[in-house]
Design a protein around this motif. Structure first.
Motif, short mmCIF file in Angstrom:
data_model
loop_
_atom_site.label_atom_id
_atom_site.label_comp_id
_atom_site.label_asym_id
_atom_site.label_seq_id
_atom_site.Cartn_x
_atom_site.Cartn_y
_atom_site.Cartn_z
N PRO A 95 0.93 -1.23 0.05
CA PRO A 95 0.16 -0.06 0.03
C PRO A 95 0.92 1.22 -0.10
O PRO A 95 1.79 1.31 0.96
N THR A 96 0.63 2.15 -1.02
CA THR A 96 1.44 3.28 -1.04
C THR A 96 1.41 4.39 -0.06
O THR A 96 2.39 5.07 0.33
N ALA A 97 0.01 4.60 0.73
CA ALA A 97 -0.12 5.63 1.38
C ALA A 97 0.93 5.20 2.94
O ALA A 97 0.80 4.10 3.46
N ASP A 98 1.48 6.22 3.52
CA ASP A 98 2.25 5.97 4.71
C ASP A 98 1.19 6.10 5.75
O ASP A 98 0.45 7.25 5.75
N GLU A 99 1.03 5.01 6.68
CA GLU A 99 0.10 4.89 7.69
C GLU A 99 0.81 4.33 8.91
O GLU A 99 0.86 3.15 8.87
N PRO A 100 1.16 5.23 10.03
CA PRO A 100 1.72 4.61 11.10
C PRO A 100 0.53 3.56 11.72
O PRO A 100 -0.64 3.69 11.38
N VAL A 101 1.04 2.67 12.63
CA VAL A 101 -0.15 1.85 13.17
C VAL A 101 -1.09 2.56 14.02
O VAL A 101 -2.42 1.98 14.20
N ALA A 102 -1.02 3.75 14.61
CA ALA A 102 -1.81 4.35 15.26
C ALA A 102 -2.96 4.72 14.43
O ALA A 102 -4.09 5.06 14.93
N ASN A 103 -2.50 5.01 13.23
CA ASN A 103 -3.80 5.48 12.20
C ASN A 103 -4.25 4.37 11.08
O ASN A 103 -5.10 4.74 10.57
N MET A 104 -3.71 3.26 11.12
CA MET A 104 -4.03 2.29 10.34
C MET A 104 -5.25 1.76 10.55
O MET A 104 -5.71 1.37 11.73
N SER A 105 -6.02 1.41 9.60
CA SER A 105 -7.36 0.94 9.68
C SER A 105 -7.32 -0.69 9.63
O SER A 105 -6.31 -1.17 9.01
N LEU A 106 -8.00 -1.34 10.42
CA LEU A 106 -8.06 -2.66 10.47
C LEU A 106 -8.23 -3.27 9.11
O LEU A 106 -7.90 -4.35 8.52
N GLN A 107 -9.14 -2.60 8.26
CA GLN A 107 -9.43 -2.99 6.85
C GLN A 107 -7.84 -3.03 5.98
O GLN A 107 -7.79 -4.04 5.45
N ARG A 108 -7.17 -1.95 6.08
CA ARG A 108 -6.11 -2.17 5.45
C ARG A 108 -4.89 -3.15 5.95
O ARG A 108 -4.44 -3.84 5.29
N TRP A 109 -4.89 -3.44 7.28
CA TRP A 109 -4.18 -4.43 7.75
C TRP A 109 -4.60 -5.85 7.61
O TRP A 109 -3.75 -6.60 6.88
N GLN A 110 -5.83 -5.97 7.56
CA GLN A 110 -6.32 -7.26 6.97
C GLN A 110 -6.40 -7.50 5.53
O GLN A 110 -5.94 -8.74 5.27
N SER A 111 -6.44 -6.62 4.77
CA SER A 111 -6.35 -6.69 3.22
C SER A 111 -4.91 -7.07 2.90
O SER A 111 -4.61 -7.89 2.18
N THR A 112 -3.79 -6.28 3.60
CA THR A 112 -2.36 -6.69 3.34
C THR A 112 -1.98 -8.22 3.85
O THR A 112 -1.46 -8.65 3.09
N ILE A 113 -2.43 -8.37 5.03
CA ILE A 113 -2.27 -9.61 5.43
C ILE A 113 -2.82 -10.68 4.71
O ILE A 113 -2.15 -11.63 4.57
N ASP A 114 -4.01 -10.62 4.22
CA ASP A 114 -4.72 -11.87 3.32
C ASP A 114 -4.05 -11.94 2.15
O ASP A 114 -3.76 -12.74 1.65
N THR A 115 -3.61 -10.83 1.31
CA THR A 115 -2.74 -11.01 0.17
C THR A 115 -1.46 -11.44 0.27
O THR A 115 -1.09 -12.24 -0.45
#
Length: 275
Positions: A95-115
């Motif tokens: 994912p190109t956007a810089d997102e610290p964990v404090a601001n990262m959505s669960l959706q982005r986390w799960q999407s990256t983990i799944d892929t």
């Protein structure tokens, strides 16, 4: 040099661009048969089919985060080119956007983990299940090779989701599966190639930023960004039972000698500040 890959069936995930596409070409030049997996775009694979023939190149579509799709890819690959002997688990997203964990959505986390991670697990599992049914002769060249990243070694602020998936591939899965594959194929091997920045479509936009390029190369003795060919050749060498038959459980860093990440810069008053 002959890597003794003639007629070896290699399945490469994420083969429609970047490292995967270049690896497909390198294996084909060594005489291998290649199942080139893609998710959405097959147009880049078509020239390989034209050059090497449909009897050696099989484009296979599938969403590898889906169990059914993953099993179907292997079934279709075997039907087209015979049992898969070598699998290169290369697909992934950054994912190109810089997102610290404090601001990262669960959706982005799960999407990256799944892929990046869950899909890699599904590919490795399906490969091992089909390997159990292969002949002893085919098992002699059994190999799993993951594609990691310098992010998996050093971390990457703003991209902890990506870095976490790569660490899991480079260490947790590689080191566990090297001990499991030999229960199925006595000479089976599991390794990983971990690049730094590579001139691929996935990295193209980020590498337009001179600050990113500077930070990528400031601790790199070779002072250059890798080409897909730099990585693809190492993938082929580690996948060759002839050259690397006694190499397993290893993570080969292909990053120009990188020593880590730059975190701070010197301000005008001599103090350190964040980049």
């Amino acid at each position: 040099m002959d890597l003794e890959l003639q007629d070896v069936h290699v399945l490469i995930t994420g083969a429609s661009g970047g490292i995967g596409l270049e690896a497909a070409r390198v294996f084909l030049q060594q005489g291998a048969k290649v199942t080139a997996h893609y998710n959405t775009t097959a147009s880049t694979i078509a020239p390989l089919v034209e050059e090497f023939g449909s009897e050696r190149v099989f484009p296979a579509q599938g969403n590898l985060s889906n169990e059914t799709d993953t099993a179907r890819v292997f079934t279709e690959a075997q039907r087209a080119l015979g049992p898969v002997q070598v699998v290169i688990i290369n697909h992934g997203v950054w994912p190109t956007a810089d997102e610290p964990v404090a601001n990262m959505s669960l959706q982005r986390w799960q999407s990256t983990i799944d892929t990046n991670l869950t899909a890699s697990f599904l590919v490795a599992r399906e490969y091992l299940r089909q390997l159990e049914l292969a002949s002893e002769a085919l098992k002699e060249k059994a190999s799993i090779l993951f594609i990691g990243s310098t992010s998996g070694k050093y971390g990457e602020a703003g991209h902890a989701d990506y870095a976490s998936t790569k660490s899991a591939l480079m260490y947790g899965l590689t080191l566990s599966l090297k001990n499991e594959i030999v229960k199925i194929a006595a000479q089976g091997r599991v390794n990983c190639v971990a690049p730094g920045w590579v001139k691929t479509p996935m990295a193209e936009e980020a590498l337009k930023d001179p600050v990113i390029v500077y930070r990528a190369l400031a601790s790199t003795p070779l002072k250059k960004v890798a080409s897909p060919w730099d990585v693809a050749t190492q993938i082929a060498v580690l996948s060759s039972a002839k050259l690397s038959g006694h190499v397993t459980g290893q993570c080969l860093m292909v990053e120009g000698g990188m020593e880590g990440r730059l975190l701070n810069r010197q301000a005008s008053d001599g103090t350190l500040e964040d980049y």
